[in-house]
Structure formats: structure tokens, C-alpha cells
Design an enzyme around this catalytic site. Structure first.
Site, PDB file in Angstrom:
ATOM      1  N   LYS A 160       9.866 -16.600 -10.639  1.00  0.00           N
ATOM      2  CA  LYS A 160       9.107 -15.493 -11.228  1.00  0.00           C
ATOM      3  C   LYS A 160       7.968 -16.047 -12.092  1.00  0.00           C
ATOM      4  CE  LYS A 160       9.751 -11.553 -14.273  1.00  0.00           C
ATOM      5  NZ  LYS A 160      10.646 -10.980 -15.276  1.00  0.00           N
ATOM      6  N   LYS A 214     -13.643  -0.208  15.395  1.00  0.00           N
ATOM      7  CA  LYS A 214     -12.309  -0.845  15.538  1.00  0.00           C
ATOM      8  C   LYS A 214     -11.798  -0.716  16.968  1.00  0.00           C
ATOM      9  CE  LYS A 214     -10.972  -0.462  10.702  1.00  0.00           C
ATOM     10  NZ  LYS A 214     -10.304   0.301   9.653  1.00  0.00           N
ATOM     11  N   ASN A 261       0.850  -1.198   0.000  1.00  0.00           N
ATOM     12  CA  ASN A 261       0.000   0.000   0.000  1.00  0.00           C
ATOM     13  C   ASN A 261       0.883   1.245   0.000  1.00  0.00           C
ATOM     14  OD1 ASN A 261       0.590   0.819   2.832  1.00  0.00           O
ATOM     15  ND2 ASN A 261      -0.361  -1.173   3.242  1.00  0.00           N
ATOM     16  N   LYS A 268     -11.158  -4.360  18.635  1.00  0.00           N
ATOM     17  CA  LYS A 268      -9.741  -4.696  18.848  1.00  0.00           C
ATOM     18  C   LYS A 268      -9.313  -4.470  20.301  1.00  0.00           C
ATOM     19  CE  LYS A 268      -8.607  -3.816  14.003  1.00  0.00           C
ATOM     20  NZ  LYS A 268      -7.516  -3.962  13.050  1.00  0.00           N
ATOM     21  N   PHE A 302      -4.375   3.094  14.736  1.00  0.00           N
ATOM     22  CA  PHE A 302      -4.726   4.115  13.755  1.00  0.00           C
ATOM     23  C   PHE A 302      -5.777   3.471  12.864  1.00  0.00           C
ATOM     24  CE2 PHE A 302      -2.044   7.969  13.435  1.00  0.00           C
ATOM     25  CZ  PHE A 302      -1.189   7.748  14.504  1.00  0.00           C
TER      26      PHE A 302
HETATM   27  O1  PMT Z   1       2.643   6.202   6.578  1.00  0.00           O
HETATM   28  P1  PMT Z   1       2.045   7.520   6.113  1.00  0.00           P
HETATM   29  O2  PMT Z   1       2.261   7.756   4.641  1.00  0.00           O
HETATM   30  O3  PMT Z   1       2.505   8.670   6.963  1.00  0.00           O
HETATM   31  O4  PMT Z   1       0.464   7.422   6.293  1.00  0.00           O
HETATM   32  C1  PMT Z   1      -0.081   7.330   7.579  1.00  0.00           C
HETATM   33  C2  PMT Z   1      -1.220   6.310   7.649  1.00  0.00           C
HETATM   34  C3  PMT Z   1      -2.401   6.800   6.828  1.00  0.00           C
HETATM   35  C4  PMT Z   1      -0.752   4.946   7.134  1.00  0.00           C
HETATM   36  C5  PMT Z   1      -1.582   6.186   9.167  1.00  0.00           C
HETATM   37  O5  PMT Z   1      -2.027   7.428   9.616  1.00  0.00           O
HETATM   38  C6  PMT Z   1      -2.680   5.158   9.400  1.00  0.00           C
HETATM   39  O6  PMT Z   1      -3.859   5.420   9.309  1.00  0.00           O
HETATM   40  N1  PMT Z   1      -2.285   3.896   9.746  1.00  0.00           N
HETATM   41  C7  PMT Z   1      -3.165   2.767   9.920  1.00  0.00           C
HETATM   42  C8  PMT Z   1      -3.454   2.154   8.580  1.00  0.00           C
HETATM   43  C9  PMT Z   1      -4.331   0.909   8.696  1.00  0.00           C
HETATM   44  O7  PMT Z   1      -3.870  -0.162   8.458  1.00  0.00           O
HETATM   45  O8  PMT Z   1      -5.523   1.154   9.153  1.00  0.00           O
HETATM   46  P2  PMT Z   1      -6.687  -0.004   9.313  1.00  0.00           P
HETATM   47  O9  PMT Z   1      -7.883   0.806   9.660  1.00  0.00           O
HETATM   48  O10 PMT Z   1      -6.688  -0.886   8.171  1.00  0.00           O
HETATM   49  O11 PMT Z   1      -6.214  -0.813  10.587  1.00  0.00           O
HETATM   50  C10 PMT Z   1      -6.589  -0.436  11.911  1.00  0.00           C
HETATM   51  C11 PMT Z   1      -5.462  -0.761  12.849  1.00  0.00           C
HETATM   52  O12 PMT Z   1      -5.221  -2.160  12.878  1.00  0.00           O
HETATM   53  C12 PMT Z   1      -4.154  -0.114  12.491  1.00  0.00           C
HETATM   54  O13 PMT Z   1      -3.564   0.351  13.707  1.00  0.00           O
HETATM   55  C13 PMT Z   1      -3.329  -1.237  11.886  1.00  0.00           C
HETATM   56  O14 PMT Z   1      -1.940  -1.067  12.140  1.00  0.00           O
HETATM   57  C14 PMT Z   1      -3.873  -2.454  12.603  1.00  0.00           C
HETATM   58  N2  PMT Z   1      -3.801  -3.671  11.799  1.00  0.00           N
HETATM   59  C15 PMT Z   1      -4.481  -3.797  10.641  1.00  0.00           C
HETATM   60  C16 PMT Z   1      -4.434  -4.960   9.925  1.00  0.00           C
HETATM   61  C17 PMT Z   1      -3.653  -6.029  10.417  1.00  0.00           C
HETATM   62  N3  PMT Z   1      -3.554  -7.162   9.758  1.00  0.00           N
HETATM   63  N4  PMT Z   1      -2.987  -5.885  11.566  1.00  0.00           N
HETATM   64  C18 PMT Z   1      -3.040  -4.742  12.261  1.00  0.00           C
HETATM   65  O15 PMT Z   1      -2.416  -4.623  13.308  1.00  0.00           O
END
Ligand code: PMT
Length: 405
Positions: free
Chosen positions: A289, A337, A210, A341, A323
Site C-alpha cells: 500500500k 472508431k 470508470n 477498429k 460501443f
Molecule cells: O455499463 P453501463 O453503466 O450500462 O453503461 C453502458 C456504457 C456507457 C459503458 C456502454 O453503453 C458503452 O458505451 N460502452 C463502451 C465504453 C467505451 O469504452 O467506449 P470507447 O469509445 O472508449 O471504446 C470504443 C470501443 O472500444 C468499445 O467497444 C470498447 O469496449 C473498446 N475498447 C476500448 C478500449 C480498449 N482498451 N479496448 C477496447 O476494446
């Protein structure tokens, strides 16, 4: 404590000048670099030579005696000092400074300095209680000058009352206390932060990922370190410099991030997951590949472990901060969330906002907490935001050395 500071002692004329000699001596013994400025009346009690010997520095008393032609002495002294102490401070010097008068070396330095100034008054009890003196002290205190109150006892004039210069040992103690390093709020706490994207390999040359640049997570790590935390940053592949004072563990995939964060989890006080973790990975990683062929190709995806959710299930004393990257129903999705979580806080960002989200220097977020906090932050640099968010979390949870928890 070693007092590695520059202290200017302004000595004005009263019998307590002899105690100022002890003060200069004790400040020097504590490690301070001490310089002395005297009024003419002070020199009636003790000679400059005594202070020169005690401070091992030139003593200044004449505004027009420029010992060093490269500088203007009273300005140079005023700029040099980390702290200025007027001891003993007579009613006369207090009155002059309160009214902006500068007619000798001491008062010109006092008006020119931007350093903190402390007055340690010493005078007859009736003078100390005189309405004009009280008025001048109150006016200086209001202007930000600090006063070391005189103690009570026998005064040289024969009176018993308040007016004795505070003991030099006590003044040195106050100076040491003022320069004690302030403990940072996250000192002694371990904070684990994740940042950046994960890469999920398809074959040796391709991956699913991503747009996360890692800027938000790196800013959080920098802020945590500046607030005194032992900071561990688990980082996906990004092109950012290692933040100062932060231990960085580089990982590539969600599985590697899970392993790295799990290994750091037990003794972590706070875990902040700013990383954009892939929710899916290719079900199969090809060892060779994949060759192109005619027609469409399908890659089957399998779910990765939700790291944050698993941490939430295993939570003991850790504070969990997620986040949420959302494109619609930002608050509702964030709250959902937060709950599922088992988080303490979630920072939601609308990643479609032109001032925020992936790759930008700035972000626009709302801090939500399990206690019902819903605090929006306007667009600002990810660095400023990181400090504000961490400070808000520390305050709400009353964690860290500030609160002895
Ligand atoms: O890195 P930048 O370019 O500065 O951009 C910042 C950001 C937009 C990436 C950051 O601000 C942000 O929002 N990060 C969380 C991105 C994300 O994965 O969000 P989510 O809503 O999909 O997940 C919620 C939370 O679960 C997040 O804390 C994520 O780290 C966590 N997660 C998600 C999926 C997974 N398999 N394991 C996790 O721990």
C-alpha cells in the site's frame, strides 16, 4: 414429434364424420390431449361413445348438460384448447360462425374460444361452390380462421369434385407443423459480449476505473441468449445477477479481459464490446500500500491494449460490434472508431445524456454500420434496446438460422 397440446375437435354432421374418428385417434396417438364436441346431426352418423373411446375423454354435445358443476362446460372447453379443429365442417356450421350464431354446443364453443380455429370443410361440390358458402369462407378467413381445403375425388353423394374432407394423416401433419418449435435466429451461433468496467490496480487497495455498471452489456447478453445464441459474457466487476442461459467469465483488468476475449474469439460468430475498458493502467503496480506523504503524488499511466482494435486486425469471419462512449461529436467520433477498429457496427452513446450512458436503466444510442446505416433509437430501457439492436444487426447482416447462414 410428440404433440404435447390440447386439441378440441368439433364434429359436425356429414358423412365424413367417420374420418373424424380417425383424426381423433391419430391426434391422440401423436400425444395430444383430445376432446370432442359434436352437433346433433354428427351424432346421426357416429355415436359419442366412439369418440369417447378414441379420445379417452368425455364427449360434449348438449349445451345444458353440465358434467362438472364447478365450470360452465362450453367456456371451459373454449379456454382449455390450444387449437380447435372443426372436422368435418359443414356449410351450416361455416355459415353460422361467419354470422356470429351460436345455438348449440359446437357453435357456442367456437364463439367463446380465443384459440386458433381451423375449419376442414367437407360437403357436396356444388354446395362448396355455392356463392353464400364462398362468401362465408372468405369472411371467416378474413377474421383469422384457417381453412384446410377439401380434396378432390369421389364424393359420398355420387359426384366427383372438390369436397372430400382432407385425410386425417394430412391434418395431423399440419397440426404438428403448426406446433413445431420455431428455430431462434441465433441458434448455433456463439456470441461473445463484454460488459462493465475494468479495474487497473495501483496497489493492493486502490485502482483506476470508470462508472460502467455493466447494465448495457448484461442486457445485450440476455438478448443474445433469448435469440438462441450460445452466449459468453466477459464481465468486469459489477453488482448484477448472471443472466439466464449465459456463461459468465469474470475478469478484473483490461489485460485479463483481453486474454479472456482472445480465448473465445476464434469460433465466435459475433463479438460485442459494451465494456468500458480502461485506456490506461498504472505503469507500475505497487506490491505494498502506497503510504501518504506531504505534497502531490504522481501515478504514471501506461496504455492498455485496445482489445477491439486488435480483434479488428485479427478478424476472419467474426462480426465485430463496438460501443462508443462519447461526450461530443458523437457520430463523427463513432464513425472514426468504426473505421479504425475495422468494425461491422458501432453503437454510439452520448454519455452526458441524462437518459443514457453509465449506470442508467435507459440508454439513447445510434447504430452505425460499415454499410452506412445511421439509425438513432429514442430513450428506452437497456433491455429493450439490446433486443432491438441485435435484431437490427441480424437483419442487416442476414445472419443466423433465419437466413441459413
Ligand atoms: O455499463 P453501463 O453503466 O450500462 O453503461 C453502458 C456504457 C456507457 C459503458 C456502454 O453503453 C458503452 O458505451 N460502452 C463502451 C465504453 C467505451 O469504452 O467506449 P470507447 O469509445 O472508449 O471504446 C470504443 C470501443 O472500444 C468499445 O467497444 C470498447 O469496449 C473498446 N475498447 C476500448 C478500449 C480498449 N482498451 N479496448 C477496447 O476494446
Amino acid at each position: 414429434m410428440y404433440l404435447n397440446k390440447k386439441i378440441l375437435v368439433c364434429v359436425t354432421g356429414g358423412i365424413a364424420v367417420y374420418k373424424a374418428v380417425a383424426l381423433v385417434s391419430k391426434l391422440s396417438q401423436a400425444g395430444a390431449d383430445v376432446k370432442v364436441v359434436m352437433t346433433e346431426s354428427a351424432m346421426e352418423f357416429v355415436t359419442p361413445l366412439t369418440f369417447q373411446a378414441m379420445s379417452r375423454n368425455d364427449v360434449f354435445f348438449d349445451t345444458f348438460d353440465e358434467k362438472d358443476s364447478r365450470v360452465i362446460a362450453h367456456i371451459d372447453l373454449a379456454d382449455w384448447a390450444d387449437l380447435v379443429i372443426v372436422a368435418p365442417a359443414t356449410a351450416n356450421v361455416i355459415g353460422k360462425v361467419a354470422n356470429g350464431i351460436s345455438d348449440d354446443m359446437v357453435t357456442t364453443v367456437l364463439l367463446a374460444t380465443t384459440a386458433e380455429v381451423w375449419f376442414a370443410p367437407a360437403m357436396n361440390v356444388n354446395m362448396y361452390e355455392n356463392k353464400a358458402v364462398i362468401r362465408n369462407i372468405a369472411s371467416l378467413a378474413e377474421d383469422g380462421y384457417r381453412f384446410i381445403e377439401p380434396s378432390e375425388g369421389f364424393l359420398a353423394c355420387g359426384y366427383v369434385g372438390k369436397g372430400r374432407l382432407e385425410e386425417p394423416e394430412k391434418i395431423v401433419e399440419l397440426v404438428e407443423k403448426a406446433f413445431e418449435p420455431k428455430e431462434l435466429p441465433l441458434a448455433g451461433k456463439k456470441v461473445v459480449i463484454t460488459a462493465g468496467p475494468t479495474r487497473e490496480r495501483i496497489d493492493p487497495v486502490r485502482y483506476v476505473s470508470n462508472f460502467s455498471s455493466g447494465k448495457m452489456g448484461y442486457a445485450m447478453a440476455e438478448a443474445a441468449a433469448q435469440l438462441g445464441a450460445e452466449t459468453v459474457l466477459v464481465s468486469g466487476p459489477v453488482g448484477l445477477d448472471k443472466p439466464v442461459g449465459v456463461k459468465v467469465i469474470n475478469i478484473e483488468s483490461a489485460a485479463e479481459m483481453f486474454a479472456a476475449v482472445s480465448a473465445q474469439y476464434e469460433d465466435a460468430a459475433i463479438v460485442i464490446k459494451a465494456a468500458a475498458v480502461a485506456d490506461y493502467r498504472p505503469a507500475e503496480i505497487h506490491t505494498q500500500k502506497i503510504k501518504k506523504s506531504d505534497g502531490e503524488s504522481v501515478i504514471n499511466l501506461a496504455r492498455t491494449t485496445d482489445i477491439l482494435q486488435t480483434l479488428g486486425e485479427r478478424k476472419e469471419n467474426q462480426l465485430l460490434v463496438g460501443f462508443a462512449a462519447e461526450t461530443e461529436n458523437v457520430i463523427e467520433n463513432g464513425l472514426s472508431k468504426l473505421k479504425t477498429k475495422n468494425l461491422d457496427f458501432i453503437i454510439v452513446n452520448d454519455v452526458t445524456d441524462p437518459d443514457g450512458g453509465f449506470g442508467n436503466e435507459t440508454n439513447v444510442v445510434t447504430l452505425l454500420s460499415k454499410n452506412g446505416t445511421n439509425k438513432p433509437y429514442p430513450a428506452m430501457s437497456k433491455k429493450d434496446l439490446a433486443t432491438l439492436l441485435l435484431t437490427a444487426i441480424i437483419e442487416e447482416e442476414r445472419i443466423g438460422s433465419t437466413y441459413d447462414r
